[in-house]
Design a protein around this motif. Structure first.
Motif, mmCIF file in Angstrom:
data_model
loop_
_atom_site.group_PDB
_atom_site.id
_atom_site.type_symbol
_atom_site.label_atom_id
_atom_site.label_comp_id
_atom_site.label_asym_id
_atom_site.label_seq_id
_atom_site.Cartn_x
_atom_site.Cartn_y
_atom_site.Cartn_z
ATOM 1 N N UNK A 176 0.854 -1.180 0.000
ATOM 2 C CA UNK A 176 0.000 0.000 0.000
ATOM 3 C C UNK A 176 0.893 1.234 0.000
ATOM 4 N N UNK A 177 0.293 2.409 -0.050
ATOM 5 C CA UNK A 177 1.079 3.643 -0.007
ATOM 6 C C UNK A 177 1.980 3.637 1.233
ATOM 7 N N UNK A 178 1.465 3.131 2.357
ATOM 8 C CA UNK A 178 2.262 2.991 3.580
ATOM 9 C C UNK A 178 1.995 1.607 4.149
ATOM 10 N N UNK A 179 3.025 0.786 4.271
ATOM 11 C CA UNK A 179 2.890 -0.572 4.802
ATOM 12 C C UNK A 179 3.875 -0.793 5.934
ATOM 13 N N UNK A 180 3.377 -1.386 7.014
ATOM 14 C CA UNK A 180 4.233 -1.782 8.128
ATOM 15 C C UNK A 180 4.070 -3.281 8.313
ATOM 16 N N UNK A 181 5.166 -4.023 8.148
ATOM 17 C CA UNK A 181 5.130 -5.472 8.319
ATOM 18 C C UNK A 181 6.308 -5.844 9.208
ATOM 19 N N UNK A 182 6.018 -6.145 10.454
ATOM 20 C CA UNK A 182 7.069 -6.499 11.411
ATOM 21 C C UNK A 182 6.578 -7.645 12.284
ATOM 22 N N UNK A 183 7.484 -8.296 12.954
ATOM 23 C CA UNK A 183 7.155 -9.324 13.938
ATOM 24 C C UNK A 183 7.600 -8.822 15.297
ATOM 25 N N UNK A 184 6.623 -8.491 16.136
ATOM 26 C CA UNK A 184 6.907 -7.977 17.467
ATOM 27 C C UNK A 184 6.155 -8.852 18.456
ATOM 28 N N UNK A 185 6.860 -9.426 19.410
ATOM 29 C CA UNK A 185 6.254 -10.316 20.391
ATOM 30 C C UNK A 185 5.876 -9.533 21.640
ATOM 31 N N UNK A 186 4.613 -9.621 22.048
ATOM 32 C CA UNK A 186 4.107 -9.054 23.290
ATOM 33 C C UNK A 186 4.309 -7.546 23.393
ATOM 34 N N UNK A 187 4.135 -6.838 22.283
ATOM 35 C CA UNK A 187 4.227 -5.383 22.305
ATOM 36 C C UNK A 187 3.471 -4.831 21.107
ATOM 37 N N UNK A 188 3.169 -3.554 21.128
ATOM 38 C CA UNK A 188 2.495 -2.889 20.017
ATOM 39 C C UNK A 188 3.494 -2.560 18.924
ATOM 40 N N UNK A 189 3.057 -2.539 17.667
ATOM 41 C CA UNK A 189 3.959 -2.167 16.580
ATOM 42 C C UNK A 189 4.046 -0.661 16.431
ATOM 43 N N UNK A 190 3.151 0.060 17.042
ATOM 44 C CA UNK A 190 3.214 1.514 16.959
ATOM 45 C C UNK A 190 2.437 2.162 18.078
ATOM 46 N N UNK A 191 2.874 3.335 18.462
ATOM 47 C CA UNK A 191 2.195 4.124 19.488
ATOM 48 C C UNK A 191 2.174 5.574 19.016
ATOM 49 N N UNK A 192 1.004 6.174 19.056
ATOM 50 C CA UNK A 192 0.871 7.593 18.787
ATOM 51 C C UNK A 192 0.565 8.264 20.111
ATOM 52 N N UNK A 193 1.428 9.168 20.544
ATOM 53 C CA UNK A 193 1.242 9.792 21.842
ATOM 54 C C UNK A 193 1.403 11.299 21.722
ATOM 55 N N UNK A 194 0.435 12.017 22.254
ATOM 56 C CA UNK A 194 0.499 13.467 22.316
ATOM 57 C C UNK A 194 0.749 13.844 23.767
ATOM 58 N N UNK A 195 1.883 14.455 24.054
ATOM 59 C CA UNK A 195 2.239 14.804 25.427
ATOM 60 C C UNK A 195 1.687 16.146 25.884
ATOM 61 N N UNK A 196 0.879 16.800 25.061
ATOM 62 C CA UNK A 196 0.259 18.072 25.460
ATOM 63 C C UNK A 196 -0.581 17.828 26.702
ATOM 64 N N UNK A 197 -0.376 18.625 27.755
ATOM 65 C CA UNK A 197 -1.060 18.404 29.022
ATOM 66 C C UNK A 197 -2.242 19.329 29.244
ATOM 67 N N UNK A 198 -2.502 20.249 28.333
ATOM 68 C CA UNK A 198 -3.605 21.189 28.495
ATOM 69 C C UNK A 198 -4.916 20.528 28.092
ATOM 70 N N UNK A 199 -5.895 20.511 29.011
ATOM 71 C CA UNK A 199 -7.205 19.941 28.692
ATOM 72 C C UNK A 199 -7.798 20.659 27.488
ATOM 73 N N UNK A 200 -8.394 19.893 26.599
ATOM 74 C CA UNK A 200 -9.012 20.456 25.414
ATOM 75 C C UNK A 200 -8.036 20.767 24.291
ATOM 76 N N UNK A 201 -6.740 20.473 24.483
ATOM 77 C CA UNK A 201 -5.730 20.762 23.471
ATOM 78 C C UNK A 201 -4.921 19.515 23.123
ATOM 79 N N UNK A 202 -5.324 18.342 23.607
ATOM 80 C CA UNK A 202 -4.593 17.103 23.404
ATOM 81 C C UNK A 202 -5.389 16.209 22.469
ATOM 82 N N UNK A 203 -4.922 16.043 21.245
ATOM 83 C CA UNK A 203 -5.631 15.258 20.248
ATOM 84 C C UNK A 203 -4.818 14.024 19.890
#
Length: 170
Positions: free
Chosen positions: A33-60
């Protein structure tokens, strides 16, 4: 067109850009596909999206722009081998959990609205309230643009279990 590859200690195709087909792969030299991720990871996520913004209403989190009709699939989550659909969100906002036409989940909510175009049972309400009040409560509303004389507004089925666990319709 030029291909580009970044190697890591354990993966010869940690990042691969297929210039001829306009595709990017992580963990693969053959992105499908335009973007493909194919990996073998045991007992963990293949990706994490994290927004560290701490202001309520501003963390998406994650925004997906895809689809506009029931024929479009904006988000599709399947099991490890792709044989079972776990979650599917269509372009018109309709959502299925547990399969293409089944909602196999327990919802803890104060209310919900379900819209359907067929005549199969769409909803089961279970009240675990132990007081002497009424429950569960159900509201039926038929919104037809062309009502006909003698149309049925709705149908209620009352069922329960006896002390042996057998379901009975009353």
């Amino acid at each position: 067109d030029v291909d580009f590859r970044v190697e890591s200690n354990g993966n010869a195709n940690m990042l691969f850009v297929d210039g001829g087909n306009n595709r990017v792969g992580i963990g693969t030299s053959s992105p499908t596909n335009v973007f493909s991720t194919i990996v073998s990871v045991d007992a963990d996520f293949i990706g994490v999206f994290k927004n560290n913004e701490e202001t309520d209403g501003r963390n998406f989190g994650l925004n997906i722009n895809a689809g506009s009709t029931s024929a479009d699939i904006a988000l599709n989550v399947v099991d490890h081998d792709g044989s079972n659909t776990l979650l599917r969100v269509f372009g018109n906002g309709a959502t299925t959990i547990g399969g293409p036409a089944t909602f196999n989940s327990t919802i803890a909510a104060t209310s919900a609205t379900f819209t359907t175009a067929d005549n199969n049972p769409q909803l089961t309400l279970i009240s675990t309230d132990a007081d002497a009040s009424v429950g569960p409560v159900l509201k039926l509303y038929r919104n037809s643009a062309s009502p006909a004389d003698n149309d049925s507004v709705g149908r209620l089925l009352f069922t329960g279990e006896d002390d042996a666990g057998n379901e009975a319709t009353y």
